[in-house]
Design a protein around this motif. Structure first.
Motif, PDB file in Angstrom:
ATOM      1  N   ALA A  62      42.802  36.943  38.357  1.00  0.00           N
ATOM      2  CA  ALA A  62      42.065  36.863  39.494  1.00  0.00           C
ATOM      3  C   ALA A  62      41.692  35.488  40.014  1.00  0.00           C
ATOM      4  O   ALA A  62      41.597  35.212  41.030  1.00  0.00           O
ATOM      5  CB  ALA A  62      40.590  37.340  39.080  1.00  0.00           C
ATOM      6  N   LEU A  63      41.629  34.417  39.014  1.00  0.00           N
ATOM      7  CA  LEU A  63      41.769  33.230  39.113  1.00  0.00           C
ATOM      8  C   LEU A  63      42.490  32.717  40.424  1.00  0.00           C
ATOM      9  O   LEU A  63      42.500  31.863  41.320  1.00  0.00           O
ATOM     10  CB  LEU A  63      41.562  32.472  37.943  1.00  0.00           C
ATOM     11  N   ILE A  64      43.909  32.992  39.777  1.00  0.00           N
ATOM     12  CA  ILE A  64      44.982  32.817  40.644  1.00  0.00           C
ATOM     13  C   ILE A  64      45.099  33.254  42.017  1.00  0.00           C
ATOM     14  O   ILE A  64      45.274  32.710  43.160  1.00  0.00           O
ATOM     15  CB  ILE A  64      46.386  33.024  39.899  1.00  0.00           C
ATOM     16  N   ALA A  65      44.639  34.470  41.906  1.00  0.00           N
ATOM     17  CA  ALA A  65      44.608  35.188  43.232  1.00  0.00           C
ATOM     18  C   ALA A  65      43.447  34.694  44.316  1.00  0.00           C
ATOM     19  O   ALA A  65      43.764  34.540  45.477  1.00  0.00           O
ATOM     20  CB  ALA A  65      44.246  36.898  43.133  1.00  0.00           C
ATOM     21  N   LEU A  66      42.366  34.079  43.531  1.00  0.00           N
ATOM     22  CA  LEU A  66      41.192  33.361  44.288  1.00  0.00           C
ATOM     23  C   LEU A  66      41.695  32.057  44.666  1.00  0.00           C
ATOM     24  O   LEU A  66      41.486  32.004  46.093  1.00  0.00           O
ATOM     25  CB  LEU A  66      40.033  33.230  43.384  1.00  0.00           C
TER      26      LEU A  66
ATOM     27  N   ALA B  16      43.389  42.216  41.102  1.00  0.00           N
ATOM     28  CA  ALA B  16      43.036  41.284  39.737  1.00  0.00           C
ATOM     29  C   ALA B  16      41.681  41.655  39.199  1.00  0.00           C
ATOM     30  O   ALA B  16      41.755  41.622  38.139  1.00  0.00           O
ATOM     31  CB  ALA B  16      43.496  40.260  40.297  1.00  0.00           C
ATOM     32  N   ASN B  17      40.711  41.762  40.014  1.00  0.00           N
ATOM     33  CA  ASN B  17      39.534  42.086  39.643  1.00  0.00           C
ATOM     34  C   ASN B  17      39.240  43.348  38.884  1.00  0.00           C
ATOM     35  O   ASN B  17      38.518  43.416  37.863  1.00  0.00           O
ATOM     36  CB  ASN B  17      38.405  41.969  40.712  1.00  0.00           C
ATOM     37  N   SER B  18      39.976  44.367  39.111  1.00  0.00           N
ATOM     38  CA  SER B  18      39.913  45.478  38.572  1.00  0.00           C
ATOM     39  C   SER B  18      40.761  45.886  37.421  1.00  0.00           C
ATOM     40  O   SER B  18      40.674  46.646  36.606  1.00  0.00           O
ATOM     41  CB  SER B  18      40.328  46.583  39.730  1.00  0.00           C
ATOM     42  N   SER B  19      41.827  44.773  36.933  1.00  0.00           N
ATOM     43  CA  SER B  19      42.295  44.756  35.780  1.00  0.00           C
ATOM     44  C   SER B  19      41.597  45.039  34.467  1.00  0.00           C
ATOM     45  O   SER B  19      42.044  45.495  33.547  1.00  0.00           O
ATOM     46  CB  SER B  19      43.476  43.569  35.906  1.00  0.00           C
ATOM     47  N   THR B  20      40.515  44.259  34.542  1.00  0.00           N
ATOM     48  CA  THR B  20      39.601  44.162  33.187  1.00  0.00           C
ATOM     49  C   THR B  20      39.329  45.639  32.772  1.00  0.00           C
ATOM     50  O   THR B  20      38.897  45.793  31.670  1.00  0.00           O
ATOM     51  CB  THR B  20      38.487  43.363  33.412  1.00  0.00           C
ATOM     52  N   SER B  21      39.080  46.351  33.906  1.00  0.00           N
ATOM     53  CA  SER B  21      38.500  47.742  33.769  1.00  0.00           C
ATOM     54  C   SER B  21      39.372  48.372  32.957  1.00  0.00           C
ATOM     55  O   SER B  21      38.958  49.652  32.312  1.00  0.00           O
ATOM     56  CB  SER B  21      37.934  48.400  34.941  1.00  0.00           C
ATOM     57  N   ILE B  22      40.754  48.338  32.924  1.00  0.00           N
ATOM     58  CA  ILE B  22      41.760  48.900  32.240  1.00  0.00           C
ATOM     59  C   ILE B  22      41.472  49.022  30.732  1.00  0.00           C
ATOM     60  O   ILE B  22      41.750  49.841  29.900  1.00  0.00           O
ATOM     61  CB  ILE B  22      43.179  48.568  32.641  1.00  0.00           C
ATOM     62  N   LEU B  23      40.817  47.870  30.352  1.00  0.00           N
ATOM     63  CA  LEU B  23      40.579  47.513  29.032  1.00  0.00           C
ATOM     64  C   LEU B  23      39.684  48.889  28.213  1.00  0.00           C
ATOM     65  O   LEU B  23      39.730  48.995  27.167  1.00  0.00           O
ATOM     66  CB  LEU B  23      39.992  46.208  28.605  1.00  0.00           C
ATOM     67  N   LEU B  24      38.880  49.342  28.990  1.00  0.00           N
ATOM     68  CA  LEU B  24      37.854  50.173  28.773  1.00  0.00           C
ATOM     69  C   LEU B  24      38.563  51.533  28.191  1.00  0.00           C
ATOM     70  O   LEU B  24      38.160  52.160  27.164  1.00  0.00           O
ATOM     71  CB  LEU B  24      37.036  50.740  29.891  1.00  0.00           C
TER      72      LEU B  24
END
Length: 277
Positions: free
Chosen positions: A12-16, A265-273
């Motif tokens: 997400a940081l890189i995309a931003l 990229a922001n939605s990638s962390t939700s995959i960890l759930l």
């Protein structure tokens, strides 16, 4: 192996960062399209902006040069108009003086000729005194150094037009303010003065005509010089709107893709759930 973390989302940081870069480029292109300039301020390109400002100052100074040349040309043209009137009056005086040389004239006829002569003589003085434009008179002897018009933007050069003093009893019009033709002798003297004055005035008018043409030619040159400077400034600071329009389309597309990439990229962390189910 990349670290899976809910605290730091590197993607997400890189995309931003990429999106911010695209937005900055898009803002630059939009500014160029809105202003028509690729160099709109010193922060765009300090060196080019400074050069362009210097040329703009040169153009502004040339406006003052054109104003000075225009005043000079008007002053000379007024002087020429009055000088031509003086020349015409001298032709009339010659006719009167030649007629007065006739020894068989009656006293009444000679007196009438003399009165006409004096009236025309006085008109010369009036024409000379009225040959003024903006306080400058090239015919009455008040401008001993002539008219000096600015010739360049630095003011270091002038275009000079010499004054031509056509006042009575001067070096050009040799008639005196008291000249008369009340006798054959005086008529002969007056005729000689008139003939010399006609030749002198013709020469003076030729000089004024040359001066007027010089002013006109230089004014044309200054106008062309301003056009060249304006074109040069345009080459330095103007934007290529066709190219900028194409860049605008590309950056708008890139911006939309950047927004989508940031969303992914922001939605990638939700995959960890899913690992905790």
């Amino acid at each position: 192996m990349a670290l899976n973390s809910v605290n730091t989302n590197v993607g997400a940081l890189i995309a931003l960062q990429n999106l911010q870069t695209t937005n900055a480029e898009l803002q630059t292109v939009q500014s160029r399209i809105n202003t028509g300039k690729k160099i709109n301020s010193a922060k765009d390109n300090g060196a080019i902006w400074a050069i362009a400002q210097g040329q703009r100052a040169e153009m502004g100074a040339l406006n003052a040069v054109k104003d000075s040349l225009a005043r000079g040309q008007s002053t000379v043209d007024v002087a020429m108009a009055a000088g031509e009137t003086v020349s015409d009056l001298l032709l009339q005086l010659k006719e009167k003086a030649l007629a007065a040389k006739d020894g068989g004239l009656t006293s009444s006829a000679r007196s009438a000729l003399n009165e006409d002569f004096k009236s025309i003589r006085d008109q010369i003085a009036k024409a000379v005194s009225n040959a003024e434009f903006n306080g400058a008179n090239l015919l009455d002897g008040s401008l001993t150094n002539g008219f000096k018009a600015l010739a360049n933007a630095s003011g270091s050069s002038t275009l000079d037009v010499a004054s031509q003093d056509m006042s009575l009893s001067g070096s050009i019009v040799t008639l005196t303010a008291a000249q008369e033709i009340d006798s054959v002798t005086n008529a002969a003297t007056a005729l000689s003065a008139v003939n010399a004055s006609i030749a002198n005035v013709s020469t003076a008018l030729a000089k004024l005509g040359t001066g007027s043409k010089s002013l006109s030619t230089h004014m044309t040159f200054v106008g062309k010089l301003q056009d060249s400077l304006e074109a040069g400034i345009g080459n330095l600071v103007d934007a290529d709107l066709a190219k900028e329009s194409a860049r605008l389309q590309a950056l708008q597309t890139k911006q939309q893709l950047g927004v989508q990439a940031l969303s992914i990229a922001n939605s990638s962390t939700s995959i960890l759930l899913g690992l905790f189910r």
